[in-house]
Motif scaffolding. Structure first.
Motif, short mmCIF file in Angstrom:
data_model
loop_
_atom_site.label_atom_id
_atom_site.label_comp_id
_atom_site.label_asym_id
_atom_site.label_seq_id
_atom_site.Cartn_x
_atom_site.Cartn_y
_atom_site.Cartn_z
N LEU A 1 14.85 10.75 3.82
CA LEU A 1 14.26 11.76 4.69
C LEU A 1 14.81 11.61 6.11
CD1 LEU A 1 11.49 10.62 2.80
CD2 LEU A 1 11.00 12.96 3.48
N GLU A 2 15.32 12.69 6.63
CA GLU A 2 15.88 12.71 7.99
C GLU A 2 14.73 12.93 8.97
OE1 GLU A 2 16.56 14.77 11.49
OE2 GLU A 2 16.18 16.00 9.71
N ASN A 3 14.62 12.03 9.96
CA ASN A 3 13.45 12.05 10.83
C ASN A 3 13.72 12.46 12.28
OD1 ASN A 3 11.14 11.33 9.22
ND2 ASN A 3 12.08 9.32 8.96
N ASN A 4 14.96 12.80 12.60
CA ASN A 4 15.24 13.25 13.97
C ASN A 4 14.72 14.68 14.18
OD1 ASN A 4 16.48 10.88 14.85
ND2 ASN A 4 18.44 11.48 13.93
N THR A 5 15.15 15.57 13.30
CA THR A 5 14.67 16.96 13.40
C THR A 5 13.57 17.26 12.38
OG1 THR A 5 16.33 17.76 11.81
CG2 THR A 5 16.97 17.68 14.14
N LYS A 6 13.38 16.35 11.41
CA LYS A 6 12.40 16.54 10.33
C LYS A 6 12.65 17.84 9.56
CE LYS A 6 8.67 13.95 12.53
NZ LYS A 6 7.25 13.96 12.97
N LEU A 7 13.94 18.09 9.29
CA LEU A 7 14.31 19.32 8.60
C LEU A 7 14.92 19.08 7.23
CD1 LEU A 7 15.95 21.39 11.50
CD2 LEU A 7 13.65 21.65 10.57
N PHE A 8 15.60 17.92 7.06
CA PHE A 8 16.43 17.74 5.87
C PHE A 8 16.02 16.49 5.09
CE2 PHE A 8 19.02 20.03 8.97
CZ PHE A 8 19.47 21.10 8.22
N SER A 9 16.39 16.52 3.81
CA SER A 9 16.29 15.34 2.96
C SER A 9 17.42 15.38 1.94
CB SER A 9 14.93 15.28 2.25
OG SER A 9 14.77 16.37 1.37
N ASP B 1 0.82 -1.20 0.00
CA ASP B 1 0.00 0.00 0.00
C ASP B 1 0.86 1.25 0.00
OD1 ASP B 1 -0.98 0.30 3.54
OD2 ASP B 1 0.98 0.14 2.58
N ARG B 2 2.17 1.11 0.09
CA ARG B 2 3.09 2.24 0.01
C ARG B 2 3.47 2.55 -1.44
NH1 ARG B 2 5.56 -1.10 4.29
NH2 ARG B 2 5.10 -0.18 6.32
N VAL B 3 2.98 1.76 -2.37
CA VAL B 3 3.25 1.97 -3.79
C VAL B 3 2.10 2.74 -4.42
CG1 VAL B 3 3.62 0.86 -6.02
CG2 VAL B 3 4.64 -0.12 -3.95
N ILE C 1 5.80 5.65 -10.99
CA ILE C 1 5.69 4.75 -9.85
C ILE C 1 6.41 5.37 -8.66
CG2 ILE C 1 6.21 2.44 -8.97
CD1 ILE C 1 6.28 1.50 -11.89
N ASP C 2 5.70 5.54 -7.57
CA ASP C 2 6.26 6.06 -6.31
C ASP C 2 6.23 4.96 -5.26
OD1 ASP C 2 6.18 9.45 -6.16
OD2 ASP C 2 5.06 8.49 -7.77
N TYR C 3 7.31 4.87 -4.51
CA TYR C 3 7.34 3.95 -3.37
C TYR C 3 7.91 4.69 -2.17
CZ TYR C 3 8.82 0.26 -0.20
OH TYR C 3 9.00 -0.50 0.92
N VAL C 4 7.25 4.55 -1.03
CA VAL C 4 7.71 5.16 0.21
C VAL C 4 7.89 4.07 1.25
CG1 VAL C 4 7.21 6.81 2.05
CG2 VAL C 4 6.55 7.33 -0.30
N LYS D 1 7.06 4.36 12.12
CA LYS D 1 5.96 4.77 11.23
C LYS D 1 6.21 6.11 10.55
CE LYS D 1 3.81 1.12 12.70
NZ LYS D 1 3.80 -0.11 11.86
N LYS D 2 7.47 6.48 10.41
CA LYS D 2 7.80 7.72 9.73
C LYS D 2 8.39 7.41 8.35
CE LYS D 2 8.90 10.08 14.07
NZ LYS D 2 9.97 10.72 14.88
N PRO D 3 8.06 8.20 7.33
CA PRO D 3 8.65 7.96 6.00
C PRO D 3 10.15 8.21 6.03
CG PRO D 3 7.46 10.04 6.03
CD PRO D 3 7.17 9.37 7.33
N SER D 4 10.91 7.24 5.53
CA SER D 4 12.37 7.37 5.59
C SER D 4 13.03 7.35 4.23
CB SER D 4 12.96 6.25 6.46
OG SER D 4 12.60 4.98 5.94
#
Length: 405
Positions: free
Chosen positions: A103-111, A22-24, A67-70, A76-79
């Protein structure tokens, strides 16, 4: 989901597969169109030049499948995001996007993004072909950054989940090969640095949204031939034929500024104004101001100062009907104009300014079907070059359907 009975082993297995996939997301669109132009065999930036004996045509302008995949982390955070998109038409199949993002999930600032993707420069360049109101991007976009994409890597500052002013800010900075999809591989070791600072749509008053951006491009290409022509103070291209020129980096430096203002009103109506201005230095050939697709081995290089712009006025009466007016210009050589563009100055058609006014009607039947009727009035400046002393008859009408899923 009717088949998923979690009380049985088979049902549990199908549920795990469903959760995995379901992530596709698969999406796409196709754009069949009919066009007519004033002169047979006219050169055009409205989807490519016309064949020598043709002044009207049916074509499949774009046929995209994406086609997108996450991938989500244990929290439960997109990485990780992965995207693959190709374009199919009567001209063949071509890759348009092929990139991955962390995707950086510590500060949710960078990718961090790497692969084949759109260059982070300007507004129109990054407005998707399926969402753009006009059938094509402006002449300047197509000349300087043909097909919009390149191979490279980019870091982005884009705060996620913020509730303060940071949610309106985005910064992109990347390094790219340079030739983009013009070439199948990089032809020199010089890389392009491209960056953009943008303000996402922010409400400045009730129903009034403002967005803006600043862009910077610093790149170049290798000089493989010793001849380089630059414009002198008297308005003539003069050659530098030093043997030491071979191997040096020739400049491609662009600057851009853009702003968009949108006013929402009435029953789902809106009026929007967009403005974008580019200026800088472009190195190309004598005959063309387009970014080269290959190294010149016998042709001389020409370096020119340029400027250009895109302006849109869009009015939506409701969610189905929209009128648009677009004006864009490209002056590939701001140092020459009019009859100063002549053979005595070593000038070429690539030095001629073009102005285009487009008007159109867009009807959105629903989210999956769109009709576009657009007419472009193209004007070149009158020069002293043969074939360009008056305006070329190259106005073009485009009638397009867009199917989307």
């Amino acid at each position: 989901m009717d088949m998923v009975d979690t009380t049985k082993d088979m049902g549990k297995g199908m549920l795990s597969i469903f959760k995995k996939y379901d992530r596709v997301k698969i999406s796409g669109y196709m754009q069949p169109q009919f066009q007519t132009i004033q002169t047979k065999g006219a050169k055009s930036y409205a989807g490519g030049d016309f064949a020598p004996n043709v002044n009207n045509r049916f074509s499949m302008r774009r046929g995209r499948l994406r086609i997108d995949y996450v991938h989500f982390s244990d929290t439960k955070k997109p990485s990780v995001q992965f995207v693959f998109q190709f374009d199919g038409s009567e001209r063949g199949f071509f890759t348009r996007d092929f990139w991955g993002r962390i995707l950086e999930n510590n500060t949710k600032l960078f990718s961090f993004t790497a692969g084949l993707f759109a260059r982070p420069f300007g507004y129109e360049l990054n407005l998707g072909s399926g969402d753009r109101e006009s059938p094509e991007r402006g002449r300047m976009s197509q000349s300087l950054m043909k097909v919009e994409r390149d191979l490279g890597a980019m870091i982005s500052f884009e705060p996620r989940g913020k509730t303060n002013w940071l949610r309106y800010v985005k910064l992109d900075a990347g390094v790219f090969n340079g030739p983009g999809l013009n070439a199948t591989a990089d032809y020199d070791s010089y890389k392009d640095f491209i960056s953009r600072a943008s303000l996402k749509p922010v409400p400045v008053q009730k129903n009034l949204l403002l967005s803006a951006g600043l862009s910077y491009f610093n790149g170049g290409l290798i000089q493989a031939d010793k001849y380089l022509y630059t414009l002198d103070k008297s308005g003539h291209f003069t050659p530098d034929s030093s043997q030491a020129n071979i191997g040096r980096k020739l400049p491609r430096k662009y600057y851009g500024a853009d702003a968009q203002l949108k006013w929402k009103h009435g029953n789902d109506g809106a009026t929007e104004i967009r403005g974008e201005y580019w200026w800088g230095t472009q190195t190309a050939s004598a005959a063309s101001n387009e970014t080269p697709a290959a190294i010149f081995t016998t042709d001389p290089y020409y370096t020119r100062k340029f400027n250009g712009a895109f302006f849109y006025l869009l009015h939506s009466f409701d969610t189905h009907n929209q009128l648009g007016v677009k004006y864009d210009w490209l002056d590939p050589n701001t140092g020459l104009s009019g009859t100063g563009i002549n053979t005595a100055a070593n000038a070429h058609p690539a030095d001629i300014r073009y102005n285009t006014i487009g008007v159109g009607y867009i009807h959105y039947f629903d989210d999956n079907l769109k009709l576009v009727a657009w007419y472009d009035v193209v004007k070149n400046e009158n020069s002293a070059l043969e074939g360009y002393t008056t305006d070329i008859k190259d106005n073009v009408l485009t009638l397009r359907l867009q199917f989307r899923f």
